[in-house]
Design a protein around this motif. Structure first.
Motif, PDB file in Angstrom:
ATOM      1  N   LEU A 142       0.827  -1.205   0.000  1.00 41.30           N
ATOM      2  CA  LEU A 142       0.000   0.000   0.000  1.00 41.30           C
ATOM      3  C   LEU A 142       0.861   1.255   0.000  1.00 41.30           C
ATOM      4  O   LEU A 142       0.623   2.202  -0.761  1.00 41.30           O
ATOM      5  CB  LEU A 142      -0.925  -0.016   1.210  1.00 41.30           C
ATOM      6  CG  LEU A 142      -1.747   1.248   1.467  1.00 41.30           C
ATOM      7  CD1 LEU A 142      -2.768   1.455   0.348  1.00 41.30           C
ATOM      8  CD2 LEU A 142      -2.454   1.184   2.819  1.00 41.30           C
ATOM      9  N   ASP A 144       3.957   1.539  -0.956  1.00 39.99           N
ATOM     10  CA  ASP A 144       4.755   1.651  -2.179  1.00 39.99           C
ATOM     11  C   ASP A 144       3.920   2.174  -3.355  1.00 39.99           C
ATOM     12  O   ASP A 144       4.410   2.954  -4.175  1.00 39.99           O
ATOM     13  CB  ASP A 144       5.359   0.285  -2.541  1.00 39.99           C
ATOM     14  CG  ASP A 144       6.462  -0.117  -1.580  1.00 39.99           C
ATOM     15  OD1 ASP A 144       6.964   0.768  -0.876  1.00 39.99           O
ATOM     16  OD2 ASP A 144       6.821  -1.320  -1.531  1.00 39.99           O
ATOM     17  N   ASN A 145       2.662   1.751  -3.421  1.00 38.70           N
ATOM     18  CA  ASN A 145       1.835   2.067  -4.599  1.00 38.70           C
ATOM     19  C   ASN A 145       0.904   3.266  -4.421  1.00 38.70           C
ATOM     20  O   ASN A 145       0.493   3.875  -5.408  1.00 38.70           O
ATOM     21  CB  ASN A 145       1.004   0.846  -4.996  1.00 38.70           C
ATOM     22  CG  ASN A 145       1.867  -0.324  -5.418  1.00 38.70           C
ATOM     23  OD1 ASN A 145       2.957  -0.133  -5.939  1.00 38.70           O
ATOM     24  ND2 ASN A 145       1.395  -1.534  -5.197  1.00 38.70           N
ATOM     25  N   ARG A 146       0.544   3.571  -3.183  1.00 37.17           N
ATOM     26  CA  ARG A 146      -0.436   4.642  -2.964  1.00 37.17           C
ATOM     27  C   ARG A 146       0.109   5.756  -2.072  1.00 37.17           C
ATOM     28  O   ARG A 146      -0.676   6.493  -1.477  1.00 37.17           O
ATOM     29  CB  ARG A 146      -1.698   4.052  -2.312  1.00 37.17           C
ATOM     30  CG  ARG A 146      -2.393   2.981  -3.144  1.00 37.17           C
ATOM     31  CD  ARG A 146      -2.963   3.551  -4.433  1.00 37.17           C
ATOM     32  NE  ARG A 146      -3.656   2.554  -5.212  1.00 37.17           N
ATOM     33  CZ  ARG A 146      -4.937   2.246  -5.089  1.00 37.17           C
ATOM     34  NH1 ARG A 146      -5.679   2.870  -4.189  1.00 37.17           N
ATOM     35  NH2 ARG A 146      -5.486   1.331  -5.861  1.00 37.17           N
ATOM     36  N   ARG A 147       1.408   5.866  -1.962  1.00 34.56           N
ATOM     37  CA  ARG A 147       1.979   6.859  -1.051  1.00 34.56           C
ATOM     38  C   ARG A 147       1.580   8.280  -1.456  1.00 34.56           C
ATOM     39  O   ARG A 147       1.343   9.142  -0.597  1.00 34.56           O
ATOM     40  CB  ARG A 147       3.503   6.728  -1.017  1.00 34.56           C
ATOM     41  CG  ARG A 147       4.187   7.653   0.010  1.00 34.56           C
ATOM     42  CD  ARG A 147       5.679   7.434   0.032  1.00 34.56           C
ATOM     43  NE  ARG A 147       6.014   6.106   0.505  1.00 34.56           N
ATOM     44  CZ  ARG A 147       6.127   5.784   1.790  1.00 34.56           C
ATOM     45  NH1 ARG A 147       5.920   6.703   2.716  1.00 34.56           N
ATOM     46  NH2 ARG A 147       6.465   4.568   2.135  1.00 34.56           N
ATOM     47  N   GLU A 148       1.481   8.530  -2.776  1.00 36.60           N
ATOM     48  CA  GLU A 148       1.151   9.890  -3.227  1.00 36.60           C
ATOM     49  C   GLU A 148      -0.259  10.292  -2.812  1.00 36.60           C
ATOM     50  O   GLU A 148      -0.554  11.483  -2.676  1.00 36.60           O
ATOM     51  CB  GLU A 148       1.273   9.985  -4.753  1.00 36.60           C
ATOM     52  CG  GLU A 148       2.670   9.740  -5.299  1.00 36.60           C
ATOM     53  CD  GLU A 148       2.993   8.255  -5.387  1.00 36.60           C
ATOM     54  OE1 GLU A 148       2.060   7.444  -5.163  1.00 36.60           O
ATOM     55  OE2 GLU A 148       4.163   7.910  -5.652  1.00 36.60           O
ATOM     56  N   GLU A 149      -1.133   9.300  -2.604  1.00 35.64           N
ATOM     57  CA  GLU A 149      -2.518   9.590  -2.245  1.00 35.64           C
ATOM     58  C   GLU A 149      -2.694   9.834  -0.749  1.00 35.64           C
ATOM     59  O   GLU A 149      -3.767  10.257  -0.310  1.00 35.64           O
ATOM     60  CB  GLU A 149      -3.425   8.431  -2.681  1.00 35.64           C
ATOM     61  CG  GLU A 149      -3.368   8.136  -4.175  1.00 35.64           C
ATOM     62  CD  GLU A 149      -4.177   6.910  -4.545  1.00 35.64           C
ATOM     63  OE1 GLU A 149      -4.993   6.478  -3.697  1.00 35.64           O
ATOM     64  OE2 GLU A 149      -3.999   6.379  -5.654  1.00 35.64           O
ATOM     65  N   LEU A 150      -1.656   9.547   0.029  1.00 34.55           N
ATOM     66  CA  LEU A 150      -1.750   9.701   1.484  1.00 34.55           C
ATOM     67  C   LEU A 150      -1.086  10.994   1.930  1.00 34.55           C
ATOM     68  O   LEU A 150      -0.064  11.414   1.355  1.00 34.55           O
ATOM     69  CB  LEU A 150      -1.062   8.521   2.183  1.00 34.55           C
ATOM     70  CG  LEU A 150      -1.648   7.125   1.924  1.00 34.55           C
ATOM     71  CD1 LEU A 150      -0.732   6.064   2.531  1.00 34.55           C
ATOM     72  CD2 LEU A 150      -3.047   7.008   2.524  1.00 34.55           C
TER      73      LEU A 150
END
Length: 347
Positions: A142, A144-150
């Protein structure tokens, strides 16, 4: 020879009694017939020596057989060894041997039951730890793939939670590994820099958040050591984890993490040094003890005291040495000392 004398000490009274009777009989012969006494003096003397020599040898041999039978009985207190021992002891001691055998067999049965329970517990703990790695892997995926969304603050907190969970699971697995009868270490020549890079990659978000300056000596890039990769990674991981956790107690400094590798006499020395809170001189001798947390800093009060203990135990298994140096509020240094093993040529 000393054992033989110890065996004969128990029979000194009876040996002296036989010697006394021999002297008495010789004295009676001397009184009764002086000529016969002089004629038989040599026979009496050598006969006495021969008799006592054979008697002492028989006593020592019999006592050693009895002792060996007793040791075999203690090692394996089954009825077969018990019956062998009974044939070699006096009748008065047979009842005590029967009671002892019964007690030993009960204790051995309880011991095997306890070993079975411990084995089941270890298997459960290891299975639980491996199962726990699954949600940690999902959390890593999560991040690695969605860090920009957090939000950054949420990402850093999740990184912190993930690393702490991973650290505790690894501690549990290595603790079980240390206590296991069969340790699956695999010794090989490995590049030290690869281990460091792997661990720094795991802690990269936290290191960036806290503004760490990473200084890696040039000698580390091409350094090769002979050890177990997983064990070495655990030791380095523990050192870096401690550096991150305890540097928050010294926020006025720009945090630094320095690593050096050098050859010293007949060993290689790899040092991991920081400029954090350090350890008081009074705590330094005890930091590798199980459960010791010390008094330095608020974070240490929440620690388990298992990390450096496990690192020391694993280092011992891997034939490595750990040395710690520290100055209070000036930093902490952990040295990993490797024996030098020459790389065999392919020829």
């Amino acid at each position: 020879m000393k054992d033989n004398f110890k065996i004969l000490e128990k029979y000194l009274f009876w040996l002296f009694l036989l010697l006394f009777l021999d002297i008495v009989f010789a004295l009676i012969l001397w009184i009764a017939d002086l000529d016969a006494f002089y004629a038989l003096t040599i026979v009496i003397f050598f006969g006495t020596l021969l008799f006592f020599g054979i008697l002492c040898k028989a006593i020592i041999s019999n006592e050693k057989k009895r002792r060996q039978a007793f040791l075999n009985f203690l090692d394996n207190p089954d009825e077969y060894h018990e019956n062998i021992l009974k044939k070699m002891i006096c009748h008065a001691d047979i009842e005590m041997i029967c009671i002892l055998g019964e007690q030993l067999r009960e204790q051995k049965q309880e011991y095997h039951q306890l070993l079975a329970h411990i084995s089941d517990y270890e298997e459960y703990v290891e299975a639980w730890a491996h199962e726990t790695k699954i949600p940690i892997s999902f959390l890593t995926l999560l991040l690695d793939n969605r860090r920009e969304e957090l939000p950054k603050s949420v990402g850093y907190k999740l990184d912190y939670i993930r690393n702490r969970m991973q650290e505790y699971v690894n501690q549990m697995l290595f603790y079980a590994r240390l206590k296991s009868a069969h340790k699956d270490y695999f010794f090989e020549f490995i590049k030290l820099f690869d281990c460091i890079e792997e661990i720094l990659d795991d802690y990269d978000p936290l290191l960036q958040e806290k503004g760490f300056e990473i200084i890696i000596g040039e000698s580390i890039v091409d350094s090769i050591v002979y050890t177990d990769r997983r064990g070495l990674c655990f030791i380095i991981n523990q050192a870096i984890s401690n550096t991150i956790k305890y540097h928050s107690d010294c926020l006025e400094k720009v945090p630094k993490l320095c690593m050096e590798f050098k050859k010293e006499k007949k060993t290689y020395q790899f040092s991991i040094k920081d400029n954090g809170i350090g350890v008081p001189e009074s705590d330094l001798p005890y930091i590798f003890e199980k459960g010791f947390t010390g008094i330095s800093g608020e974070n240490r009060k929440k620690a388990t005291g298992m990390g450096l203990y496990l690192a020391k135990e694993i280092a011992y298994d891997l034939n490595l040495s750990l040395e710690a140096q520290s100055e209070w509020k000036k930093g902490f240094e952990l040295k990993i000392i490797f024996p030098i093993v020459e790389i065999e040529s392919e020829n």
